[in-house]
Design an enzyme around this catalytic site. Structure first.
Site, PDB file in Angstrom:
ATOM      1  N   GLY A 197       0.711  -1.346  -0.187  1.00 43.14           N
ATOM      2  CA  GLY A 197      -0.132  -0.044   0.055  1.00 43.14           C
ATOM      3  C   GLY A 197       0.640   1.203   0.052  1.00 43.14           C
ATOM      4  N   ARG A 240      14.781  -0.603   0.818  1.00 43.16           N
ATOM      5  CA  ARG A 240      15.491  -1.763   1.481  1.00 43.16           C
ATOM      6  C   ARG A 240      15.968  -2.696   0.246  1.00 43.16           C
ATOM      7  NH1 ARG A 240      10.017  -3.322   2.824  1.00 43.16           N
ATOM      8  NH2 ARG A 240      10.012  -2.352   4.553  1.00 43.16           N
ATOM      9  N   ASP A 262       1.500 -11.231   7.187  1.00 47.01           N
ATOM     10  CA  ASP A 262       2.310 -10.470   6.074  1.00 47.01           C
ATOM     11  C   ASP A 262       3.370  -9.806   6.140  1.00 47.01           C
ATOM     12  OD1 ASP A 262       0.247  -8.901   7.656  1.00 47.01           O
ATOM     13  OD2 ASP A 262       1.018  -7.338   6.255  1.00 47.01           O
TER      14      ASP A 262
END
Length: 462
Positions: free
Chosen positions: A93, A180, A253
């Site tokens: 998101g 990342r 998740d």
């Protein structure tokens, strides 16, 4: 554009999964891009450390595609249990997979983002990341890497010039985009979505992808996949405990199927060995408390097993789940011995020694970081009183693996407690002073060098 031709090895492997696994998206057009942190140590592993700062910002602030890899960012689709409540309406998101490449050892890695803008899965969110959140993630990943935890690496942090409104911190607050470097972004929740949709073909394709590209094994055996994930996640749980770390949000998740820790929100390092310490103020039931993290991660692995029931029988999956405890016990023992600068003696003696030490830590309330600093590579100092006599005896029986010759050991313990995190942020927020932040990164890396002792970690703590 300067790339290291010996190390830059772009990939597009994720595209083999097919369009049902992701949504092509575009990055937000930020009003500013001020480079705040670049991780050249991580970038050197993938041939990107030779980029100059202007090139770095174009790729990791403006998201100009890197050559040879993904032509467009991909927001990944997944579901997940959030605090044990199933949610089918999530996915990337406020982030996306930007690029894939192989490191110098041939391992497939992703460059993923946090705060890069809205996607089809943003729901009512703005798709942004606060600068404070980015600073905290850099500090968490650096500290965890130094302490031997298998973690994603904070690759880049760029301030983006927007004023964000947040309900849980003073607003408006500064914004940032984080990149990342991670060994995939395939989560347990990725499998849960396919089970929810009864997509057997997609599930088999995902099993093949993970086994082949993330574990280096041929085939599409879901039981074998579960065995591998159970072993890796058990070691992750063990390393959290040895680090004194509370992730805070161990939803399914947020569990990578490679067993690599990632996605840091309300994390904490425990000041003392307090099993009930929680990191998230909204974790009212203590589901993800410090001492319950092995249970939480095992529960998430159970959700992977449940998802794989779509294409496998229950009995062998249950047997594979039983491997969690078998893997966890030696992993937590090895991780704690490593942090104390000790070598293993025997499984039974090592396990008994760790039980004594954990009990002493819990009952005396000694600061975790101070204890591990004091005991590394030497006998337990005399200031630890008679209540430590049993622990002193088991420590004396464990042979040393490293000495205290590194300059780190002539200083003070390197901790990452919440008060210091807030002080580092205050210097940035109040004075735009990045000196404490940069000094802390240097101190953490020095600690990591001192802990390694130029020796490899145990095989079950990699």
């Amino acid at each position: 554009m300067m790339f290291d031709p010996q190390a830059y090895r772009p990939e597009t492997t994720i595209l083999s999964l097919g369009e049902n696994f992701y949504d092509p998206v575009a990055a937000a057009d930020f009003p500013a891009t001020t480079l705040r942190f670049r991780n050249d140590r991580a970038a050197s592993q993938v041939g990107l450390d030779t980029l100059d700062d202007a090139e770095w910002v174009r790729h990791f602030g403006r998201f100009e595609p890197l050559p040879g890899t993904l032509p467009q960012p991909l927001a990944l689709r997944y579901h997940g249990h959030q605090f044990r409540v199933y949610n089918p309406d999530i996915g990337d998101g406020r982030g996306f997979t930007f690029a894939q490449m192989r490191d110098r050892e041939g391992r497939l890695l992703d460059l993923g983002t946090k705060g890069s803008g809205q996607t089809p899965w943003s729901r009512f969110g703005d798709g942004r990341l606060t600068l404070k959140g980015g600073v905290r993630e850099v500090l968490a990943t650096e500290m965890l890497a130094a302490l031997g935890v298998n973690t994603s690496r904070s690759f880049s942090l760029i301030e983006t010039g927007e004023a964000l409104e947040r309900g849980d911190e003073p607003s408006p607050t500064r914004s940032a985009v984080l990149v990342r470097l991670s060994h995939s972004h395939i989560r347990i929740g990725t499998f849960q979505r396919l089970a929810y949709e009864r997509d057997e073909a997609g599930m088999r394709r995902l099993v093949r992808y993970v086994l082949g590209n993330l574990y280096g094994e041929d085939g599409e055996d879901p039981v074998r996949l579960l065995e591998l994930v159970v072993a890796r996640t058990a070691r992750l749980a063990a390393s959290y405990m040895a680090a004194g770390f509370v992730h805070g949000v161990l939803n399914s998740d947020n569990i990578n199927v490679t067993g690599e820790s990632f996605d840091y929100g309300p994390w904490r390092f425990a000041p003392t060995w307090d099993p009930e310490l929680v990191a998230a103020y909204f974790d009212h039931a203590g589901i993800y408390a410090f001492g319950r993290q092995p249970e939480a991660i095992h529960w998430d692995a159970m959700q992977l097993a449940a998802s794989l029931r779509l294409i496998a029988e229950a009995e062998p999956l249950i047997a594979a789940l039983d491997g969690f405890g078998t893997a966890y016990q030696p992993a937590v023992t090895g991780a704690l011995l490593w942090r104390m600068g000790r070598q293993a003696v025997s499984p039974e003696a090592d396990r008994a020694a760790i039980q004594v030490i954990e009990r002493a830590l819990r009952e005396t309330g000694v600061a975790i970081d101070e204890f591990f600093f004091d005991v590394f590579g030497q006998a337990l100092p005399a200031q630890y009183g008679a209540e430590w006599d049993e622990a002193r005896a088991v420590l004396d029986a464990a042979p040393l693996r490293a000495d205290r010759s590194h300059p780190h050991w002539s200083g003070a313990p390197c901790a990452m407690l919440i008060d210091e995190v807030e002080a580092i942020w205050s210097a940035i927020a109040d004075c735009d002073d990045w000196t404490p932040f940069n000094a802390k990164i240097a101190a953490i890396r020095a600690m990591g060098e001192a802990l390694s002792g130029n020796l490899s970690r145990p095989a079950d703590f990699s």
